[in-house]
Design an enzyme around this catalytic site. Structure first.
Site, PDB file in Angstrom:
ATOM      1  N   CYS A 115       1.054   6.545 -10.773  1.00 29.85           N
ATOM      2  CA  CYS A 115       2.078   7.204  -9.952  1.00 29.85           C
ATOM      3  C   CYS A 115       3.065   8.030 -10.768  1.00 29.85           C
ATOM      4  CB  CYS A 115       2.845   6.168  -9.145  1.00 29.85           C
ATOM      5  SG  CYS A 115       1.805   5.441  -7.896  1.00 29.85           S
ATOM      6  N   HIS A 261       8.797  10.032  -6.370  1.00 31.50           N
ATOM      7  CA  HIS A 261       7.383   9.757  -6.116  1.00 31.50           C
ATOM      8  C   HIS A 261       7.275   9.108  -4.740  1.00 31.50           C
ATOM      9  CE1 HIS A 261       3.559   7.956  -6.003  1.00 31.50           C
ATOM     10  NE2 HIS A 261       3.998   6.738  -6.225  1.00 31.50           N
ATOM     11  N   ASN A 291       0.696   7.842  -0.105  1.00 26.27           N
ATOM     12  CA  ASN A 291       0.950   7.860  -1.550  1.00 26.27           C
ATOM     13  C   ASN A 291      -0.245   8.518  -2.246  1.00 26.27           C
ATOM     14  OD1 ASN A 291       1.261   7.300  -4.260  1.00 26.27           O
ATOM     15  ND2 ASN A 291       1.654   5.108  -3.999  1.00 26.27           N
TER      16      ASN A 291
HETATM   17  N1  ACO Z   1      -1.308  -4.183   8.405  1.00 26.77           N
HETATM   18  C1  ACO Z   1      -0.861  -5.293   8.954  1.00 26.77           C
HETATM   19  N2  ACO Z   1      -0.447  -6.365   8.231  1.00 26.77           N
HETATM   20  C2  ACO Z   1      -0.501  -6.276   6.908  1.00 26.77           C
HETATM   21  C3  ACO Z   1      -0.972  -5.124   6.270  1.00 26.77           C
HETATM   22  C4  ACO Z   1      -1.391  -4.050   7.063  1.00 26.77           C
HETATM   23  N3  ACO Z   1      -1.844  -2.893   6.558  1.00 26.77           N
HETATM   24  N4  ACO Z   1      -0.894  -5.310   4.914  1.00 26.77           N
HETATM   25  C5  ACO Z   1      -0.407  -6.538   4.722  1.00 26.77           C
HETATM   26  N5  ACO Z   1      -0.180  -7.131   5.929  1.00 26.77           N
HETATM   27  C6  ACO Z   1       0.378  -8.453   6.184  1.00 26.77           C
HETATM   28  C7  ACO Z   1       0.145  -9.407   5.022  1.00 26.77           C
HETATM   29  O1  ACO Z   1      -1.104 -10.020   5.125  1.00 26.77           O
HETATM   30  C8  ACO Z   1       1.294 -10.361   5.162  1.00 26.77           C
HETATM   31  O2  ACO Z   1       0.976 -11.284   6.181  1.00 26.77           O
HETATM   32  P1  ACO Z   1       1.405 -12.829   6.025  1.00 26.77           P
HETATM   33  O3  ACO Z   1       2.909 -12.807   5.991  1.00 26.77           O
HETATM   34  O4  ACO Z   1       0.829 -13.464   7.249  1.00 26.77           O
HETATM   35  O5  ACO Z   1       0.806 -13.309   4.747  1.00 26.77           O
HETATM   36  C9  ACO Z   1       2.435  -9.503   5.697  1.00 26.77           C
HETATM   37  O6  ACO Z   1       1.803  -8.337   6.270  1.00 26.77           O
HETATM   38  C10 ACO Z   1       3.414  -9.068   4.631  1.00 26.77           C
HETATM   39  O7  ACO Z   1       2.682  -8.531   3.515  1.00 26.77           O
HETATM   40  P2  ACO Z   1       3.396  -8.026   2.241  1.00 26.77           P
HETATM   41  O8  ACO Z   1       2.369  -7.545   1.256  1.00 26.77           O
HETATM   42  O9  ACO Z   1       4.402  -9.044   1.784  1.00 26.77           O
HETATM   43  O10 ACO Z   1       4.184  -6.738   2.836  1.00 26.77           O
HETATM   44  P3  ACO Z   1       5.361  -5.917   2.188  1.00 26.77           P
HETATM   45  O11 ACO Z   1       6.505  -5.980   3.093  1.00 26.77           O
HETATM   46  O12 ACO Z   1       5.558  -6.251   0.728  1.00 26.77           O
HETATM   47  O13 ACO Z   1       4.777  -4.433   2.261  1.00 26.77           O
HETATM   48  C11 ACO Z   1       3.849  -2.761   0.825  1.00 26.77           C
HETATM   49  C12 ACO Z   1       3.613  -4.085   1.569  1.00 26.77           C
HETATM   50  C13 ACO Z   1       4.099  -1.685   1.866  1.00 26.77           C
HETATM   51  C14 ACO Z   1       2.588  -2.422   0.057  1.00 26.77           C
HETATM   52  C15 ACO Z   1       5.062  -2.884  -0.122  1.00 26.77           C
HETATM   53  O14 ACO Z   1       4.995  -4.070  -0.833  1.00 26.77           O
HETATM   54  C16 ACO Z   1       5.201  -1.726  -1.110  1.00 26.77           C
HETATM   55  O15 ACO Z   1       5.382  -0.591  -0.741  1.00 26.77           O
HETATM   56  N6  ACO Z   1       5.182  -2.030  -2.414  1.00 26.77           N
HETATM   57  C17 ACO Z   1       5.425  -1.032  -3.468  1.00 26.77           C
HETATM   58  C18 ACO Z   1       4.327  -0.029  -3.583  1.00 26.77           C
HETATM   59  C19 ACO Z   1       4.576   0.843  -4.786  1.00 26.77           C
HETATM   60  O16 ACO Z   1       5.683   1.257  -5.072  1.00 26.77           O
HETATM   61  N7  ACO Z   1       3.539   1.131  -5.523  1.00 26.77           N
HETATM   62  C20 ACO Z   1       3.754   1.892  -6.758  1.00 26.77           C
HETATM   63  C21 ACO Z   1       2.994   3.098  -6.783  1.00 26.77           C
HETATM   64  S1  ACO Z   1       1.263   2.870  -6.527  1.00 26.77           S
HETATM   65  C22 ACO Z   1       0.510   3.145  -8.107  1.00 26.77           C
HETATM   66  O17 ACO Z   1       1.127   3.293  -9.127  1.00 26.77           O
HETATM   67  C23 ACO Z   1      -0.975   3.179  -8.126  1.00 26.77           C
END
Ligand code: ACO
Length: 334
Positions: A115, A261, A291
């Protein structure tokens, strides 16, 4: 020592729009969850059977950037190509681009910093221009994620956020040391490499092992500890923006445009709030494209410029955080 400045911005997004509703037909997810957690409404995914790849999309964005710069491809002295989804294990996309654009036999390197790839790429190009070694450099960010994602419910935590696309710009020599790229700031923390990773195929875990493990092996799909990454992202984004501002004696109120980003709209909103920036001081387009990792900052910069949101003399801040972990910022006087 010279400065460098950005001229000629270009982008390319595959035509195929994939909405959140489309994803909910492939896996157990829904529009409300995706929008609420990430801000993403739709993304572009390359349609099977089309010619697009990271290198091909990079070439398309580059053609636009070169044309808008007023230069010819033969004026370009060097290519820097940022991608985490190269067409081949080796060689990299930079050399493919050199061939696709029928450029002179200039040097080409790939930057693999996920990223923050584009921020790193700009910094590398800037150093070459500063020393006087090169005058005009083509800097590209392109990603083809969709072919490598787990499109079942198992992969939903990652798959819904990634999109395909490319952006490019020309960096050229600037004689005025108060204009152009004022500074770049790069960091890494490799101990968290396994928090956001595509583990294989790799020399550690090669194809026969993957095939032998069968369905159980998901190591060739991206893995992300989303919450962990999120927590680090908001801290590192803030730090590296402050570092850039302090280095140049710029107050946060003087930022004309912050281009973060496009990892997650919630991260961008957190940063906006922390720096008390107005809506017109921060540019986001994650809603449309998801992203696109190394392509995201340059696609956003290109769109902000196309929409007339970047003017001569503006103070522009680019910032990114991602897998590695790696992060960085670029401070520009446009
Ligand atoms: N649809 C529905 N439910 C989902 C989905 C989905 N697509 N994905 C996960 N869930 C569920 C999970 O299973 C979990 O359920 P549970 O509570 O029953 O176990 C619940 O939703 C919460 O999941 P989390 O992973 O804790 O969700 P979070 O609020 O953390 O959001 C996200 C996930 C959007 C990915 C977030 O963590 C995020 O944006 N993180 C940072 C991403 C980032 O900055 N990446 C860096 C760049 S990428 C790179 O460098 C390659």
């Amino acid at each position: 020592m010279y400065n460098s400045k950005i001229i000629g911005l270009g982008k390319y997004l595959p035509e195929n729009v994939v909405t959140n509703d489309d994803l909910s037909k492939m896996m157990d997810t829904n529009d409300a969850w995706i929008q609420e957690r990430t801000g993403i409404k739709e993304r572009r995914w390359i349609k099977e059977g089309t010619e697009d790849t990271s290198a091909v999309m990079g070439a398309k964005a580059s053609r636009m950037a070169i044309e808008r710069s007023g230069l010819s491809k033969d004026d370009i002295d060097f290519i820097v190509f940022a991608t985490m989804t190269p067409d081949y294990y080796f060689p990299g996309c930079g050399v493919q681009l050199q061939d696709m654009l029928d450029m002179k036999n200039v040097g080409a390197i790939d930057i693999r910093n996920q990223c923050s790839g584009f921020v790193y790429a700009i910094s590398v190009a800037d150093q070459f221009i500063k020393t006087g070694m090169y005058k005009n450099i083509l800097v590209v960010g392109a990603e083809y994620h969709s072919n490598g994602l787990d499109k079942s419910t198992r992969g939903r935590g990652v798959t819904v956020i990634f999109g395909d696309g490319a952006g490019a710009c020309i960096l050229t020599r600037e004689e005025d040391d108060k204009r152009g790229i004022l500074s770049t700031h790069l960091h890494s923390e490799g101990k968290y490499a396994d928090k956001l990773i595509v583990e294989s195929p790799s020399i550690r875990h090669w194809v026969p092992e993957i095939l032998e493990a069968g369905e159980e092996d998901t190591s060739y799909f991206p893995y992300m500890d989303g919450t962990f990454v999120f927590k680090h992202a908001v801290v590192r984004f803030s730090e590296v923006i402050i570092e850039g501002l302090m280095k140049n004696g710029i107050q946060k109120e003087a930022i004309d445009m912050l281009i973060p980003h496009q990892a997650n709209l919630r991260i961008a909103q957190f940063i906006q709030k922390k720096f008390a920036l107005r809506d017109d001081q921060v540019f986001n387009n994650i809603m449309k494209y998801g992203n696109t990792t190394a392509a995201s900052v340059i696609i956003a910069l290109t769109e902000a410029w196309e929409e007339g949101k970047i003017k001569e003399g503006d103070t522009i801040v680019l910032a990114a955080f991602g897998s590695g972990f790696t992060w960085g910022s670029v401070i520009i006087k446009w």
